[in-house]
Design a protein around this motif. Structure first.
Motif, mmCIF file in Angstrom:
data_model
loop_
_atom_site.group_PDB
_atom_site.id
_atom_site.type_symbol
_atom_site.label_atom_id
_atom_site.label_comp_id
_atom_site.label_asym_id
_atom_site.label_seq_id
_atom_site.Cartn_x
_atom_site.Cartn_y
_atom_site.Cartn_z
ATOM 1 N N ALA A 93 -10.456 31.586 4.781
ATOM 2 C CA ALA A 93 -11.783 31.000 4.538
ATOM 3 C C ALA A 93 -11.832 29.567 5.062
ATOM 4 N N ARG A 94 -10.752 28.816 4.855
ATOM 5 C CA ARG A 94 -10.721 27.427 5.327
ATOM 6 C C ARG A 94 -10.806 27.369 6.856
ATOM 7 N N LYS A 95 -10.071 28.274 7.500
ATOM 8 C CA LYS A 95 -10.059 28.288 8.965
ATOM 9 C C LYS A 95 -11.449 28.589 9.516
ATOM 10 N N VAL A 106 -1.825 14.209 -7.097
ATOM 11 C CA VAL A 106 -1.813 13.855 -8.516
ATOM 12 C C VAL A 106 -2.692 12.627 -8.758
ATOM 13 N N LEU A 107 -2.673 11.701 -7.799
ATOM 14 C CA LEU A 107 -3.504 10.493 -7.921
ATOM 15 C C LEU A 107 -4.984 10.820 -7.775
ATOM 16 N N MET A 108 -5.305 11.630 -6.730
ATOM 17 C CA MET A 108 -6.711 11.901 -6.389
ATOM 18 C C MET A 108 -7.291 13.047 -7.224
ATOM 19 N N ASN A 109 -6.463 13.713 -8.010
ATOM 20 C CA ASN A 109 -6.842 14.959 -8.687
ATOM 21 C C ASN A 109 -7.425 15.942 -7.677
ATOM 22 N N ALA A 110 -6.609 16.260 -6.684
ATOM 23 C CA ALA A 110 -7.025 17.174 -5.622
ATOM 24 C C ALA A 110 -7.399 18.529 -6.218
ATOM 25 N N GLY A 111 -8.389 19.161 -5.615
ATOM 26 C CA GLY A 111 -8.820 20.450 -6.128
ATOM 27 C C GLY A 111 -9.608 21.229 -5.095
ATOM 28 N N ALA A 112 -9.747 22.515 -5.368
ATOM 29 C CA ALA A 112 -10.528 23.400 -4.492
ATOM 30 C C ALA A 112 -10.702 24.727 -5.218
ATOM 31 N N PHE A 132 1.845 3.614 -8.961
ATOM 32 C CA PHE A 132 2.591 4.354 -7.945
ATOM 33 C C PHE A 132 3.079 5.644 -8.611
ATOM 34 N N VAL A 133 2.711 6.780 -8.049
ATOM 35 C CA VAL A 133 3.174 8.059 -8.594
ATOM 36 C C VAL A 133 4.535 8.355 -7.975
ATOM 37 N N ALA A 134 5.566 8.431 -8.795
ATOM 38 C CA ALA A 134 6.917 8.661 -8.276
ATOM 39 C C ALA A 134 7.283 10.139 -8.322
ATOM 40 N N ALA A 179 0.865 -1.179 0.000
ATOM 41 C CA ALA A 179 0.000 0.000 0.000
ATOM 42 C C ALA A 179 0.900 1.226 0.000
ATOM 43 N N VAL A 180 0.446 2.288 -0.673
ATOM 44 C CA VAL A 180 1.267 3.507 -0.774
ATOM 45 C C VAL A 180 0.655 4.591 0.101
ATOM 46 N N LEU A 181 1.500 5.215 0.893
ATOM 47 C CA LEU A 181 1.044 6.263 1.813
ATOM 48 C C LEU A 181 1.701 7.595 1.457
ATOM 49 N N GLY A 182 0.830 8.630 1.296
ATOM 50 C CA GLY A 182 1.353 9.986 1.155
ATOM 51 C C GLY A 182 1.368 10.596 2.547
ATOM 52 N N TYR A 183 0.559 11.670 2.756
ATOM 53 C CA TYR A 183 0.508 12.302 4.073
ATOM 54 C C TYR A 183 -0.700 11.813 4.888
ATOM 55 N N GLY A 184 -1.438 10.843 4.357
ATOM 56 C CA GLY A 184 -2.549 10.249 5.115
ATOM 57 C C GLY A 184 -3.678 11.220 5.413
ATOM 58 N N THR A 185 -3.919 12.179 4.503
ATOM 59 C CA THR A 185 -4.934 13.201 4.790
ATOM 60 C C THR A 185 -6.271 12.908 4.104
ATOM 61 N N ASN A 186 -6.379 11.724 3.524
ATOM 62 C CA ASN A 186 -7.646 11.356 2.896
ATOM 63 C C ASN A 186 -7.896 9.868 3.111
ATOM 64 N N LEU A 187 -7.501 9.396 4.292
ATOM 65 C CA LEU A 187 -7.370 7.969 4.503
ATOM 66 C C LEU A 187 -7.980 7.531 5.834
ATOM 67 N N GLY A 238 -2.076 17.576 1.615
ATOM 68 C CA GLY A 238 -1.524 16.315 1.120
ATOM 69 C C GLY A 238 -0.176 16.441 0.425
ATOM 70 N N SER A 239 0.302 15.295 -0.057
ATOM 71 C CA SER A 239 1.556 15.224 -0.798
ATOM 72 C C SER A 239 1.267 15.406 -2.297
ATOM 73 N N VAL A 240 2.326 15.657 -3.052
ATOM 74 C CA VAL A 240 2.180 15.784 -4.504
ATOM 75 C C VAL A 240 1.649 14.468 -5.093
HETATM 76 C C1 LIG Z 1 -8.241 19.620 6.470
HETATM 77 C C2 LIG Z 1 -8.231 18.965 5.115
HETATM 78 C C3 LIG Z 1 -8.615 19.683 4.001
HETATM 79 C C4 LIG Z 1 -8.619 19.085 2.739
HETATM 80 N N1 LIG Z 1 -9.007 19.828 1.660
HETATM 81 C C5 LIG Z 1 -9.012 19.259 0.437
HETATM 82 C C6 LIG Z 1 -9.427 20.010 -0.728
HETATM 83 O O1 LIG Z 1 -9.762 21.172 -0.642
HETATM 84 N N2 LIG Z 1 -9.391 19.380 -1.912
HETATM 85 C C7 LIG Z 1 -8.993 18.070 -2.052
HETATM 86 O O2 LIG Z 1 -8.978 17.571 -3.194
HETATM 87 N N3 LIG Z 1 -8.633 17.347 -0.997
HETATM 88 C C8 LIG Z 1 -8.621 17.901 0.236
HETATM 89 N N4 LIG Z 1 -8.228 17.157 1.319
HETATM 90 C C9 LIG Z 1 -7.909 15.729 1.155
HETATM 91 C C10 LIG Z 1 -6.441 15.395 0.873
HETATM 92 O O3 LIG Z 1 -5.583 16.361 1.423
HETATM 93 C C11 LIG Z 1 -6.169 15.237 -0.613
HETATM 94 O O4 LIG Z 1 -6.989 14.243 -1.200
HETATM 95 C C12 LIG Z 1 -4.709 14.868 -0.883
HETATM 96 O O5 LIG Z 1 -4.499 14.917 -2.274
HETATM 97 C C13 LIG Z 1 -4.330 13.485 -0.380
HETATM 98 O O6 LIG Z 1 -2.928 13.409 -0.384
HETATM 99 P P1 LIG Z 1 -2.147 12.514 0.685
HETATM 100 O O7 LIG Z 1 -0.708 12.611 0.355
HETATM 101 O O8 LIG Z 1 -2.527 12.882 2.055
HETATM 102 O O9 LIG Z 1 -2.707 11.091 0.312
HETATM 103 P P2 LIG Z 1 -3.018 9.886 1.313
HETATM 104 O O10 LIG Z 1 -4.166 10.255 2.190
HETATM 105 O O11 LIG Z 1 -1.770 9.433 1.954
HETATM 106 O O12 LIG Z 1 -3.513 8.785 0.286
HETATM 107 C C14 LIG Z 1 -4.725 8.940 -0.410
HETATM 108 C C15 LIG Z 1 -4.734 7.891 -1.529
HETATM 109 O O13 LIG Z 1 -3.697 8.194 -2.438
HETATM 110 C C16 LIG Z 1 -2.800 7.089 -2.542
HETATM 111 N N5 LIG Z 1 -1.452 7.629 -2.721
HETATM 112 C C17 LIG Z 1 -0.807 8.554 -1.967
HETATM 113 N N6 LIG Z 1 0.392 8.832 -2.502
HETATM 114 C C18 LIG Z 1 0.514 8.058 -3.603
HETATM 115 C C19 LIG Z 1 1.519 7.879 -4.587
HETATM 116 N N7 LIG Z 1 2.686 8.541 -4.544
HETATM 117 N N8 LIG Z 1 1.303 6.985 -5.595
HETATM 118 C C20 LIG Z 1 0.151 6.279 -5.654
HETATM 119 N N9 LIG Z 1 -0.837 6.402 -4.744
HETATM 120 C C21 LIG Z 1 -0.664 7.286 -3.745
HETATM 121 C C22 LIG Z 1 -2.968 6.282 -1.275
HETATM 122 O O14 LIG Z 1 -2.642 4.923 -1.503
HETATM 123 C C23 LIG Z 1 -4.466 6.477 -1.036
HETATM 124 O O15 LIG Z 1 -5.205 5.592 -1.855
HETATM 125 C C24 LIG Z 1 -8.220 17.732 2.598
HETATM 126 C C25 LIG Z 1 -7.828 17.006 3.719
HETATM 127 C C26 LIG Z 1 -7.830 17.606 4.975
HETATM 128 C C27 LIG Z 1 -7.397 16.815 6.162
#
Ligand SMILES: Cc1cc2nc3c(=O)[nH]c(=O)nc-3n(C[C@H](O)[C@H](O)[C@H](O)COP(=O)(O)OP(=O)(O)OC[C@H]3O[C@@H](n4cnc5c(N)ncnc54)[C@H](O)[C@@H]3O)c2cc1C
Length: 303
Positions: free
Chosen positions: A211-213, A135-141, A185-187, A63-71, A129-131
């Motif tokens: 605004a987030r706060k 990149v995997l989750m297509n994070a956005g806001a 795995f995103v390197a 299993a791959v762990l970034g910063y654990g902020t969506n887990l 989160g981490s890059v």
């Molecule tokens: C307070 C707060 C606010 C947030 N606001 C937003 C927001 O506005 N928008 C948003 O999109 N998200 C938001 N998030 C969620 C989160 O921060 C994002 O989804 C972020 O992109 C997840 O990154 P991470 O490194 O923490 O991933 P993790 O939580 O560690 O992992 C999430 C998933 O990604 C996989 N993963 C992680 N790194 C890799 C890698 N290198 N290669 C392959 N797979 C990988 C893991 O296996 C897991 O499936 C928020 C979270 C918190 C706690």
């Protein structure tokens, strides 16, 4: 025995710091989760490639762990080798492009971009989160998404084989990507930004953090938005209208500040949190006929 052999092999091959029975609660923003059988902190892509290849050959789950902020990780933990990307946190700027390792912080990158007068990442300043995760989750806001600026992603497949993908190869959508679908795995990632105004960018980022706060329960451990927004409306609005703010199971509570967040009041378990997530889903389904899809990722719990 399998796990002891794995640790011995990682140490022998010098693939990174390694620990057995590492509590996942120490690595998730929810502060929840039992032990990972083995956790490793590789420092480069080559080490990750070796780790993935070895696990594929020997049948060890990874299993791959970034910063654990969506887990959300089960209380029983996870029987896998967890590859923690934190040490792969290098950032290299060249003109208006930046290449970053999977473990670089998205927020740090956004701050550096603004100081360089480059726009395209301001939306991400409050995403913890981490890059790699982004990149995997297509994070956005705030109408921005990481896919708007991704040019290239270096990935490893489950055998450890390396590929360089362009954005078109990834087929990004709302919080989805082929990277996720294919368990890649995103390197590292190459992002392309545009010239902008430093002062305006810094103001935009400060406004965004403020605004987030105000809106998000940042004072308590949480996992970010629990559900994806159903087309047209925020998931939090439905949860709020259904009167579910404050609903509590054990120490897991639907935030009083933002209904799409579940907070850990102190000793919430994964079971509490997961049961609360399912309860909210059922209530919204009954009341509005809408099926809320989790945005958070589950490890060791049924999705
Ligand atoms: C307070 C707060 C606010 C947030 N606001 C937003 C927001 O506005 N928008 C948003 O999109 N998200 C938001 N998030 C969620 C989160 O921060 C994002 O989804 C972020 O992109 C997840 O990154 P991470 O490194 O923490 O991933 P993790 O939580 O560690 O992992 C999430 C998933 O990604 C996989 N993963 C992680 N790194 C890799 C890698 N290198 N290669 C392959 N797979 C990988 C893991 O296996 C897991 O499936 C928020 C979270 C918190 C706690």
């Amino acid at each position: 025995m399998q796990w002891n052999d794995l640790i011995a092999w990682i140490e022998e091959e010098k693939l990174g710091a390694v620990r057995a029975n590492e509590p996942m609660a120490d690595h998730t923003s929810w502060r929840i989760g039992g032990p990972a059988k083995v956790m490793v902190w590789p420092e480069d892509t080559a080490a990750c490639s070796q780790l993935l290849g070895h696990c594929k050959t020997t049948g060890i789950p990874v299993a791959v762990l970034g910063y654990g902020t969506n887990l959300l990780v089960a209380d029983e933990g996870i029987d896998a080798l967890v590859i923690n990307t934190r040490e792969m946190n290098w950032i290299l700027w060249q003109d208006h492009q930046v290449r970053a390792g999977a473990g670089a912080s998205l927020a740090v990158l956004a701050g550096q971009a603004a100081r360089r007068g480059l726009q395209g990442l301001a939306f991400s300043i409050g995403i913890p989160g981490s890059v790699g995760g982004a990149v995997l989750m297509n994070a956005g806001a705030y109408n921005g998404m990481i896919s708007d600026v991704v040019s290239q992603v270096v990935v490893l497949d489950l055998n450890g084989g390396q590929q360089v993908l362009s954005k078109e190869d990834i087929h990004y959508g709302y919080r989805v990507s082929d990277l996720k679908k294919n368990h890649w795995f995103v390197a590292e990632a190459l992002l392309t930004l545009q010239p902008g105004d430093r002062e305006a960018l810094e103001k935009e980022m400060n406004d965004c953090l403020k605004a987030r706060k105000e809106k998000q329960p940042l004072e308590l451990p949480n996992g970010g938005s629990v559900f994806k927004n159903p087309a047209g409306e925020g998931a939090g609005r439905f949860i709020d209208r259904a009167g579910l703010k404050g609903l509590r199971i054990g120490d897991a509570q639907v935030s009083l500040k933002h209904a799409n967040f579940i907070v850990n009041l102190g000793h919430a378990t994964a079971k509490d949190t997961y049961t609360l997530i399912r309860t909210v889903q059922q209530r919204i389904q009954q009341q509005y006929g809408i099926s809320l899809e989790p945005e958070v990722v589950f490890w060791g719990l049924k999705e």
